[in-house]
Scaffold this motif. Structure first.
Motif, PDB file in Angstrom:
ATOM      1  N   GLY A 154      41.290  54.693  44.586  1.00  0.00           N
ATOM      2  CA  GLY A 154      42.650  54.852  44.087  1.00  0.00           C
ATOM      3  C   GLY A 154      42.629  55.169  42.605  1.00  0.00           C
ATOM      4  N   PRO A 155      43.780  55.253  41.993  1.00  0.00           N
ATOM      5  CA  PRO A 155      43.855  55.614  40.581  1.00  0.00           C
ATOM      6  C   PRO A 155      43.333  54.501  39.680  1.00  0.00           C
ATOM      7  CG  PRO A 155      46.011  55.008  41.398  1.00  0.00           C
ATOM      8  CD  PRO A 155      45.106  55.044  42.587  1.00  0.00           C
ATOM      9  N   PRO A 156      43.015  54.808  38.436  1.00  0.00           N
ATOM     10  CA  PRO A 156      42.655  53.745  37.508  1.00  0.00           C
ATOM     11  C   PRO A 156      43.815  52.772  37.337  1.00  0.00           C
ATOM     12  CG  PRO A 156      42.965  55.845  36.351  1.00  0.00           C
ATOM     13  CD  PRO A 156      42.995  56.143  37.804  1.00  0.00           C
ATOM     14  N   ASP A 157      43.481  51.505  37.152  1.00  0.00           N
ATOM     15  CA  ASP A 157      44.486  50.452  36.954  1.00  0.00           C
ATOM     16  C   ASP A 157      45.442  50.324  38.137  1.00  0.00           C
ATOM     17  OD1 ASP A 157      43.387  50.038  34.411  1.00  0.00           O
ATOM     18  OD2 ASP A 157      44.746  51.475  33.486  1.00  0.00           O
ATOM     19  N   MET A 158      44.976  50.593  39.320  1.00  0.00           N
ATOM     20  CA  MET A 158      45.791  50.394  40.513  1.00  0.00           C
ATOM     21  C   MET A 158      46.144  48.905  40.625  1.00  0.00           C
ATOM     22  SD  MET A 158      44.894  51.604  44.398  1.00  0.00           S
ATOM     23  CE  MET A 158      46.170  51.848  45.624  1.00  0.00           C
ATOM     24  N   PRO A 159      47.394  48.560  40.914  1.00  0.00           N
ATOM     25  CA  PRO A 159      47.780  47.154  40.998  1.00  0.00           C
ATOM     26  C   PRO A 159      46.924  46.369  41.990  1.00  0.00           C
ATOM     27  CG  PRO A 159      49.721  48.554  40.978  1.00  0.00           C
ATOM     28  CD  PRO A 159      48.541  49.468  41.105  1.00  0.00           C
ATOM     29  N   THR A 160      46.609  45.132  41.614  1.00  0.00           N
ATOM     30  CA  THR A 160      45.717  44.298  42.417  1.00  0.00           C
ATOM     31  C   THR A 160      46.237  44.089  43.831  1.00  0.00           C
ATOM     32  OG1 THR A 160      44.948  43.143  40.437  1.00  0.00           O
ATOM     33  CG2 THR A 160      44.581  42.053  42.554  1.00  0.00           C
ATOM     34  N   ASP A 161      47.559  43.892  43.987  1.00  0.00           N
ATOM     35  CA  ASP A 161      48.085  43.661  45.331  1.00  0.00           C
ATOM     36  C   ASP A 161      47.880  44.865  46.227  1.00  0.00           C
ATOM     37  OD1 ASP A 161      50.047  45.152  43.919  1.00  0.00           O
ATOM     38  OD2 ASP A 161      51.623  44.447  45.263  1.00  0.00           O
ATOM     39  N   ALA A 162      47.972  46.074  45.660  1.00  0.00           N
ATOM     40  CA  ALA A 162      47.747  47.284  46.450  1.00  0.00           C
ATOM     41  C   ALA A 162      46.281  47.410  46.840  1.00  0.00           C
ATOM     42  CB  ALA A 162      48.200  48.507  45.664  1.00  0.00           C
ATOM     43  N   VAL A 163      45.383  47.106  45.912  1.00  0.00           N
ATOM     44  CA  VAL A 163      43.947  47.169  46.205  1.00  0.00           C
ATOM     45  C   VAL A 163      43.605  46.202  47.337  1.00  0.00           C
ATOM     46  CG1 VAL A 163      41.630  46.777  45.300  1.00  0.00           C
ATOM     47  CG2 VAL A 163      43.357  47.853  43.852  1.00  0.00           C
ATOM     48  N   GLU A 164      44.096  44.964  47.236  1.00  0.00           N
ATOM     49  CA  GLU A 164      43.806  43.963  48.268  1.00  0.00           C
ATOM     50  C   GLU A 164      44.406  44.356  49.615  1.00  0.00           C
ATOM     51  OE1 GLU A 164      45.289  40.419  46.515  1.00  0.00           O
ATOM     52  OE2 GLU A 164      43.486  40.096  45.275  1.00  0.00           O
ATOM     53  N   TYR A 165      45.578  44.940  49.588  1.00  0.00           N
ATOM     54  CA  TYR A 165      46.218  45.398  50.825  1.00  0.00           C
ATOM     55  C   TYR A 165      45.323  46.412  51.535  1.00  0.00           C
ATOM     56  CZ  TYR A 165      49.442  47.831  53.947  1.00  0.00           C
ATOM     57  OH  TYR A 165      50.017  48.406  55.044  1.00  0.00           O
ATOM     58  N   TRP A 166      44.845  47.408  50.785  1.00  0.00           N
ATOM     59  CA  TRP A 166      44.047  48.464  51.414  1.00  0.00           C
ATOM     60  C   TRP A 166      42.670  47.978  51.821  1.00  0.00           C
ATOM     61  CZ3 TRP A 166      46.297  52.158  53.684  1.00  0.00           C
ATOM     62  CH2 TRP A 166      47.541  52.610  53.224  1.00  0.00           C
ATOM     63  N   GLN A 167      42.089  47.063  51.064  1.00  0.00           N
ATOM     64  CA  GLN A 167      40.806  46.508  51.482  1.00  0.00           C
ATOM     65  C   GLN A 167      40.942  45.755  52.808  1.00  0.00           C
ATOM     66  OE1 GLN A 167      39.755  44.301  47.938  1.00  0.00           O
ATOM     67  NE2 GLN A 167      38.435  45.948  47.195  1.00  0.00           N
ATOM     68  N   THR A 168      42.023  45.001  52.945  1.00  0.00           N
ATOM     69  CA  THR A 168      42.254  44.284  54.198  1.00  0.00           C
ATOM     70  C   THR A 168      42.563  45.248  55.336  1.00  0.00           C
ATOM     71  OG1 THR A 168      43.085  42.358  52.987  1.00  0.00           O
ATOM     72  CG2 THR A 168      43.655  42.516  55.320  1.00  0.00           C
ATOM     73  N   ALA A 169      43.409  46.235  55.064  1.00  0.00           N
ATOM     74  CA  ALA A 169      43.765  47.210  56.101  1.00  0.00           C
ATOM     75  C   ALA A 169      42.543  47.978  56.591  1.00  0.00           C
ATOM     76  CB  ALA A 169      44.818  48.177  55.557  1.00  0.00           C
ATOM     77  N   LEU A 170      41.709  48.440  55.659  1.00  0.00           N
ATOM     78  CA  LEU A 170      40.526  49.212  56.037  1.00  0.00           C
ATOM     79  C   LEU A 170      39.483  48.333  56.717  1.00  0.00           C
ATOM     80  CD1 LEU A 170      40.285  51.363  52.792  1.00  0.00           C
ATOM     81  CD2 LEU A 170      40.947  52.192  55.066  1.00  0.00           C
TER      82      LEU A 170
END
Length: 329
Positions: free
Chosen positions: A265-281
């Motif tokens: 994702g982009p630099p400084d992507m919000p932590t909640d979004a990163v965690e969401y996608w890690q869990t989804a993937l």
């Protein structure tokens, strides 16, 4: 034949460290208690042409996420070709910093492009979310063509490089160069035609514009299965089940090399979004849909996130730097 140190290093780094699953609990669901993320479409980008490895990977991800109802928001896919991911990586860094609605696929090419000077950006400049899989490189040609086996191709290049035209994305020139070097030729003299992906390469092969092409197995698996193309060498330790293609080692070329792919994702992507996608993937790679895709495409799921993924990236970047320094020019 000359041994490829780089091939051995990268294959070891990519496959030996990639067989563990360090993802989130597969029973977890990608939700956030504090905000209903995602609250709108998330654009999924392949930084290469339709039919490329990037394109096939991102579309497979979207297909699995939506068929398994892991993510129900819209996930529009766009192709932004240019430099095997170089152009879109710059766009992600420069135009999307801090946003939560952009994801893209990447691979070993991100490292090769940066180390070789084709890109000013690398994995440290974006938010690396997850590694998904690995696949081997394969060399293909058209049935009935003048060069019917890999040994003949490499011998022809060694004796007269002008005789053979090779279709390859920029980053795929490296594995082909290792084959040429192992066969006693000069990688710097290979006649390349730049094509970002298996679809373009297949069209060029069948039209007689190029003699051979190299790319990931998934980019050619349909044409190989149908008999439209012939695989003449795969850079794997052993033959891939379901594909009657000899390994380069069987043919006296001591080169093995695989490619990893993942999502960023982009630099400084919000932590909640990163965690969401890690869990989804992480949930996605355990589903029947994803496992069917992996079987069809002949790749190996090697899911990683967090510290394990960070270490893999750092170690592999060092291997690429060392390999490019040692690779014949």
């Amino acid at each position: 034949m000359k041994k490829s140190v780089f091939g051995v290093m990268i294959a070891t780094a990519l496959l030996m460290t990639g067989c563990t699953d360090s993802g989130p609990d597969s029973d977890a669901t990608p939700t956030s208690e504090s905000a209903p993320y995602p609250d709108g479409p998330v654009t999924m980008t392949a930084g290469a042409d339709p039919g490329s490895g990037f394109d096939l990977t991102i579309r497979s991800v979207v297909d699995a996420l939506q068929k398994e109802k892991i993510v129900e928001t819209a996930l529009p896919v766009q192709n932004r070709p240019g430099g095997s991911g170089v152009d879109y990586l710059a766009t992600m860094v420069e135009d999307h910093r801090g946003t939560n609605d952009q994801l893209a696929v990447t691979s070993l090419s991100m490292m090769v492009n940066q180390v070789s000077g084709l890109s000013e950006y690398g994995y440290d400049d974006v938010t690396m979310i997850a590694r998904l899989m690995s696949e081997y490189y394969v060399v293909v040609t058209r049935p009935g063509g003048p060069l019917a086996d890999l040994s003949s191709v490499i011998a022809a290049i060694a004796s007269d490089p002008s005789r053979v035209v090779v279709g390859a994305a920029h980053d795929d020139e490296l594995p082909f160069g290792l084959l040429v070097s192992a066969g006693g030729g000069d990688p710097s003299e290979v006649r390349y035609v730049t094509q970002e992906g298996g679809r373009a390469q297949s069209t060029a092969l069948l039209g007689g514009e190029i003699d051979v092409a190299i790319g990931g197995v998934s980019e050619f698996v349909d044409e190989l299965s149908s008999g439209n193309l012939t695989g003449i060498g795969i850079l794997a330790d052993t033959r891939i089940p379901g594909l009657d293609i000899p390994t380069a080692r069987e043919l006296g070329l001591d080169v093995t090399l695989s490619n990893w792919r993942g999502i960023y994702g982009p630099p400084d992507m919000p932590t909640d979004a990163v965690e969401y996608w890690q869990t989804a993937l992480g949930t996605m790679v355990e589903t029947p849909t994803w496992k069917q895709i992996a079987e069809r495409s002949k790749f190996t799921t090697t899911f990683m996130i967090g510290d394990e993924f960070d270490k893999f990236l750092a170690d592999t970047q060092k291997d690429v730097e060392t390999g490019l320094q040692q690779a014949p020019r």
